[in-house]
Motif scaffolding. Structure first.
Motif, mmCIF file in Angstrom:
data_model
loop_
_atom_site.group_PDB
_atom_site.id
_atom_site.type_symbol
_atom_site.label_atom_id
_atom_site.label_comp_id
_atom_site.label_asym_id
_atom_site.label_seq_id
_atom_site.Cartn_x
_atom_site.Cartn_y
_atom_site.Cartn_z
ATOM 1 N N GLN A 179 0.638 -1.287 0.007
ATOM 2 C CA GLN A 179 0.193 0.062 0.068
ATOM 3 C C GLN A 179 0.699 1.243 -0.129
ATOM 4 O O GLN A 179 2.136 1.112 0.091
ATOM 5 C CB GLN A 179 -0.767 0.013 1.164
ATOM 6 N N PRO B 188 -3.858 8.409 4.276
ATOM 7 C CA PRO B 188 -4.141 7.244 3.369
ATOM 8 C C PRO B 188 -4.187 7.521 1.795
ATOM 9 O O PRO B 188 -4.699 8.708 1.549
ATOM 10 C CB PRO B 188 -5.422 6.701 3.885
ATOM 11 N N TYR C 154 -5.374 5.848 -2.151
ATOM 12 C CA TYR C 154 -5.483 4.720 -2.951
ATOM 13 C C TYR C 154 -5.276 5.063 -4.235
ATOM 14 O O TYR C 154 -5.094 6.296 -4.627
ATOM 15 C CB TYR C 154 -7.036 4.093 -2.655
ATOM 16 N N THR D 171 -9.767 8.635 1.378
ATOM 17 C CA THR D 171 -10.297 7.288 1.320
ATOM 18 C C THR D 171 -11.433 7.277 0.195
ATOM 19 O O THR D 171 -12.248 8.337 -0.093
ATOM 20 C CB THR D 171 -10.932 6.902 2.668
ATOM 21 N N ALA E 68 -7.563 8.879 11.169
ATOM 22 C CA ALA E 68 -7.659 7.925 10.157
ATOM 23 C C ALA E 68 -6.939 6.669 11.062
ATOM 24 O O ALA E 68 -6.153 6.940 11.913
ATOM 25 C CB ALA E 68 -6.785 8.027 8.987
#
Length: 524
Positions: free
Chosen positions: A259, A279, A281, A291, A302
């Motif tokens: 990740q 985070p 993605y 997210t 988070a």
């Protein structure tokens, strides 16, 4: 996310929590964290992973030791590992000559690890780019100077070991790729590969056959990302986030599980520029901060990127019992090592008065970062060594320098004076000087409060460490990249004298704690 709104909601409720060093604790102890991960001035971040360890290098301008390197196991709990350089080399102004080098010096470094060696590329203002290297993040570091200045250089190693630097400056936006030789000591080729108006602060990563170039856009307080199948381009560019949604200078770092996490700097008022962790993605091979439920913004809170690691933090308080200064301390420029000591009186930091007519030009001013949302520094001093003309004390340093100082005068008399100086583009000018308060005896406690919610500070003194008397009114806390030190407000210990035959002050301890919600004290 907006830092100011987060601060306002939290207020100063942390005052009831006693922490060993930091005022702010990002790790919530329940598997989550909150931003910023360090509530202090840690600007221009570059973060890499080496095995299970993360390393974070951050700007320190003309402060010495220079370029702080932090270490973490989880991107949330950080400790100071070391500094890139003990002293700054290459410019006499680093010794605070000719007005010093405030706002300049060393910044926006790029850190990489390749085949057992740590590398740092950094371009001191007015000097050629340097490539530092070491076998350990704690050094010893050596460097090679290149034949040109590459602004905010991004160091990158290709899969085959070929090294490159990517550079651009915000006054233009032309992105240039510099090819390095095998031992990363020389530039062998240069090619313009992209144009991104206003871009600087370059960082490069590679993922799944794509190259990603992150750039800060300071005029917009925004972060962009460009991608290409080759470092030579062609590049396509998209916006990422900005200071209203998380920050404007940073990039990504990979985790061991495949990740990715984002790191980004946000301008946050008088405390300076802080680093957030987010985070990240992927969507159609583009990174998305946040997210899927809340895309395009850095979350206030988070889940921790990596679970199971204990709380850790940089040091802050100091009783000066060690043989060396704690890693949290930095001098305002290279110090004069003849004028300070931890050995002349063990258990005390002795600051001999350095010759100067004001704080701004005084060497051996010892600083550490102010911490938010509000922090209090209490310094216990022995003032018996002061001589006529000495000005020695504690306070803030930066855009606004407010010092509560003990001033020595004839026949051993001493008085407390509070002086507030506002730095302008033409240099500092004195705004306020409070009438002297006579003091006597051996020991005195001096206190500086910095409230980053209200952007104001206050100073006080005590004869017994319990009953406090304020000196002067509240003063503002500010940040301005054009003036001051280009840093958030710092705590500062100082001692200077316009004459060459000054004395000294012995500092017994420096204690940092959260700022109480209400500050009440007597007035002189």
């Amino acid at each position: 996310m907006t830092i100011k709104s987060s601060i306002a909601l939290l207020g100063l409720s942390l005052a009831a929590t006693t922490l060993p060093a930091q005022v702010w604790r990002a790790d919530q102890g329940d598997g989550t964290y909150r931003n910023p991960v360090l509530f202090a001035d840690y600007p221009d971040p570059d973060i890499i992973r080496v095995g299970e360890d993360f390393y974070f290098i951050t700007t320190t301008f003309a402060n010495a030791p220079g370029m702080t390197i932090l270490h973490s196991k989880d991107l949330v709990n950080w400790q100071i590992a070391d500094h890139l350089m003990d002293r700054l080399e290459g410019n006499p102004r680093y010794d605070l000559s000719d007005g010093g080098d405030y706002r300049r010096g060393f910044f926006a470094a790029s850190m990489r690890y390749h085949k057992g060696t740590f590398y740092v590329a950094v371009s001191p203002i007015g000097l050629n780019t340097r490539i530092y290297r070491a076998n350990s993040p704690t050094g010893p570091w050596t460097y090679t100077e290149l034949d040109r200045h590459a602004f905010d250089p991004a160091l990158f190693f290709e899969d085959d070991g070929q090294a490159y630097l990517m550079t651009s400056i915000g006054t233009d936006g032309t992105v240039t790729l510099l090819t390095m030789n095998e031992d990363v000591t020389k530039i062998t080729a240069s090619k313009v590969v992209h144009y991104n108006k206003g871009a600087e602060g370059s960082k490069i990563i590679k993922r799944a056959g794509w190259y990603y170039l992150f750039n800060a856009l300071p005029s917009k307080l925004a972060l962009s990302v460009s991608r290409a199948r080759s470092l030579q381009g062609p590049w396509e560019t998209r916006p990422q986030i900005d200071d209203t949604s998380g920050g404007h200078q940073g990039a990504l770092v990979d985790l061991a599980n495949g990740q990715w996490a984002g790191f980004v700097m946000v301008d946050a008022g008088s405390i300076g520029r802080m680093t957030n962790i987010s985070p990240v993605y992927w969507q159609d091979d583009w990174p998305i901060w946040g997210t899927p439920d809340a895309p395009g913004r850095v979350p206030d809170r988070a889940p921790k990127p990596i679970m199971g690691h204990p709380f850790a933090e940089p040091p802050a308080s100091d009783d000066f019992s060690a043989s060396t200064l704690g890693l949290q301390w930095q001098w305002n420029h290279n110090p004069d090592d003849r004028r300070w000591s931890l050995r002349e009186r063990p258990g005390f930091l002795r600051l001999h008065a350095t010759q100067a007519d004001r704080l701004w030009t005084a060497r051996n001013t010892l600083t550490q970062k102010g911490q938010g949302p509000g922090s209090r520094a209490i310094v216990k001093v022995d003032m018996r060594g002061l001589r006529t003309g000495d000005v020695c004390g504690v306070g803030t340093f930066g855009k606004i320098s407010a010092q509560l100082s003990i001033v020595g005068s004839d026949k051993g008399r001493r008085a407390l004076t509070m002086m507030v100086t506002d730095s302008t583009e033409d240099g500092p000018r004195t705004e306020t000087r409070v009438a002297s308060v006579p003091v006597s005896g051996q020991t005195l406690w001096l206190r500086t409060d910095m409230d980053f919610v209200r952007d104001e500070g206050r100073v006080a003194y005590s004869r017994d460490g319990r009953k406090w008397t304020g000196v002067g009114d509240h003063f503002p806390l500010k940040f301005d990249w054009r003036t001051g030190t280009f840093q958030g407000q710092q705590f500062a210990l100082s001692c200077y004298n316009a004459r060459p035959d000054g004395g000294y002050i012995d500092i017994d301890s420096f204690t940092l704690s959260p700022l109480p919600e209400a500050v009440e004290e007597a007035r002189p």
